[in-house]
Design a protein around this motif. Structure first.
Motif, short mmCIF file in Angstrom:
data_model
loop_
_atom_site.label_atom_id
_atom_site.label_comp_id
_atom_site.label_asym_id
_atom_site.label_seq_id
_atom_site.Cartn_x
_atom_site.Cartn_y
_atom_site.Cartn_z
N ALA A 57 -76.70 5.43 27.86
CA ALA A 57 -76.27 6.58 28.66
C ALA A 57 -74.89 7.02 28.18
N ASP A 58 -74.44 8.14 28.71
CA ASP A 58 -73.11 8.64 28.37
C ASP A 58 -72.03 7.95 29.19
N ALA A 59 -72.36 7.54 30.41
CA ALA A 59 -71.37 6.91 31.28
C ALA A 59 -72.06 6.04 32.32
N VAL A 60 -71.35 4.99 32.72
CA VAL A 60 -71.76 4.15 33.85
C VAL A 60 -70.87 4.51 35.02
N VAL A 61 -71.46 4.94 36.11
CA VAL A 61 -70.71 5.36 37.30
C VAL A 61 -70.90 4.32 38.39
N VAL A 62 -69.80 3.82 38.93
CA VAL A 62 -69.85 2.86 40.03
C VAL A 62 -69.34 3.55 41.29
N LEU A 63 -70.21 3.66 42.28
CA LEU A 63 -69.82 4.32 43.52
C LEU A 63 -68.97 3.40 44.38
N ALA A 64 -68.17 3.99 45.25
CA ALA A 64 -67.22 3.24 46.05
C ALA A 64 -67.90 2.49 47.19
N GLY A 65 -67.19 1.46 47.68
CA GLY A 65 -67.71 0.64 48.75
C GLY A 65 -68.34 -0.62 48.21
N ALA A 66 -68.25 -1.72 48.98
CA ALA A 66 -68.84 -2.99 48.54
C ALA A 66 -68.47 -3.28 47.10
N ALA A 67 -67.18 -3.10 46.77
CA ALA A 67 -66.73 -3.20 45.38
C ALA A 67 -66.96 -4.58 44.78
N SER A 68 -66.89 -5.62 45.59
CA SER A 68 -67.05 -6.97 45.05
C SER A 68 -68.43 -7.20 44.46
N GLU A 69 -69.42 -6.45 44.92
CA GLU A 69 -70.77 -6.59 44.36
C GLU A 69 -71.09 -5.51 43.34
N ARG A 70 -70.51 -4.31 43.51
CA ARG A 70 -70.86 -3.18 42.64
C ARG A 70 -70.08 -3.18 41.33
N SER A 78 -71.24 -1.81 31.13
CA SER A 78 -70.32 -1.20 30.16
C SER A 78 -70.06 -2.15 28.99
N TYR A 79 -69.79 -3.42 29.31
CA TYR A 79 -69.51 -4.41 28.26
C TYR A 79 -70.72 -4.64 27.37
N GLN A 80 -71.92 -4.49 27.93
CA GLN A 80 -73.13 -4.69 27.14
C GLN A 80 -73.46 -3.48 26.27
N GLY A 81 -72.65 -2.44 26.37
CA GLY A 81 -72.80 -1.29 25.49
C GLY A 81 -73.77 -0.23 25.94
N TYR A 82 -74.13 -0.22 27.23
CA TYR A 82 -75.05 0.80 27.70
C TYR A 82 -74.41 2.19 27.72
N ALA A 83 -73.09 2.24 27.82
CA ALA A 83 -72.38 3.52 27.82
C ALA A 83 -70.95 3.30 27.35
N GLY A 84 -70.38 4.35 26.79
CA GLY A 84 -69.01 4.24 26.30
C GLY A 84 -67.97 4.46 27.37
N ASP A 85 -68.36 5.10 28.47
CA ASP A 85 -67.41 5.40 29.54
C ASP A 85 -67.80 4.70 30.83
N LEU A 86 -66.80 4.13 31.50
CA LEU A 86 -66.98 3.51 32.81
C LEU A 86 -66.24 4.39 33.82
N VAL A 87 -66.97 4.89 34.79
CA VAL A 87 -66.42 5.83 35.77
C VAL A 87 -66.44 5.16 37.14
N LEU A 88 -65.27 5.10 37.79
CA LEU A 88 -65.13 4.36 39.05
C LEU A 88 -64.65 5.28 40.17
N SER A 89 -65.30 5.17 41.31
CA SER A 89 -64.90 5.92 42.49
C SER A 89 -63.88 5.11 43.27
#
Length: 202
Positions: A57-70, A78-89
């Motif tokens: 994908a182009d980016a991995v987006v992590v939605l806010a809330g329950a951050a310890s699991e998400r 992201s580390y496994q190379g599925y996308a070059g950008d990590l997007v965090l709410s």
């Protein structure tokens, strides 16, 4: 003792002997059936939602809330190379503290942090759609809690033309907490259908 009070026990006995009126039986059966149908549907939609294996994908987006699991799920993707950008709410709220701290201290062009307005799934959907349009992202991996997948996908797809792959994080909830989530997500999903997050896609 007053005569009316003396006959009261007899009247109660007669009512019990006659049984509950049929109309009450039907009403109770209808309510119980509706609750059971809703519970069955909620389990399918929010406990066993439809998921797909992540792909490039182009980016991995992590939605806010329950951050310890998400956040760990998003970082691993992201580390496994599925996308070059990590997007965090980010939200500056207790439930999102780990992600908020990560955004405060990380300095990397591959990490984008955004503050949704308002601090809701609907606000996140609009922000994600705008980021995707501005950066030319056509494929997104979106990480959120399992119970939240369907509502998040619905809201984001109402705002963005990007292809979405929803990836769940697994919360550790008691049966009572799951029931509470079922109620919340049912209301949220209904609101998404009746009042879309965006009038048109970006």
């Amino acid at each position: 003792m007053l005569p009316s009070l003396r006959v009261l026990p007899h009247r109660l006995v007669v009512r019990l002997q006659r049984g509950v009126p049929r109309s009450v039986d039907i009403a109770v059966a209808t309510v119980v059936s509706a609750l059971l149908i809703w519970l069955f549907a909620a389990v399918l939609l929010f406990y066993y939602p439809q998921v797909h294996e992540p792909a490039g994908a182009d980016a991995v987006v992590v939605l806010a809330g329950a951050a310890s699991e998400r956040l760990p799920v998003g970082r691993d993707l992201s580390y496994q190379g599925y996308a070059g950008d990590l997007v965090l709410s980010t939200t500056d709220t207790p439930g999102n503290r780990i992600t908020d701290m990560y955004c405060d201290y990380i300095s990397s062009p591959a990490v984008t942090c955004f503050l949704p307005e308002p601090l809701t799934t609907r606000g996140e959907a609009r922000a994600v759609a705008r980021l995707a349009a501005d950066n030319g992202w056509d494929n997104l991996i979106v990480v959120t809690s399992r119970y939240h997948l369907l509502r998040a996908e619905t809201n984001i797809s109402q705002c963005s033309t990007a292809t979405l792959t929803m990836v769940p994080s697994d919360p550790d909830l008691s049966p009572g907490q799951w029931l509470g989530r079922f109620v919340e997500e049912t209301g949220g999903l209904a609101a998404s259908v009746l009042r879309p997050a965006c009038a048109s896609r970006i």
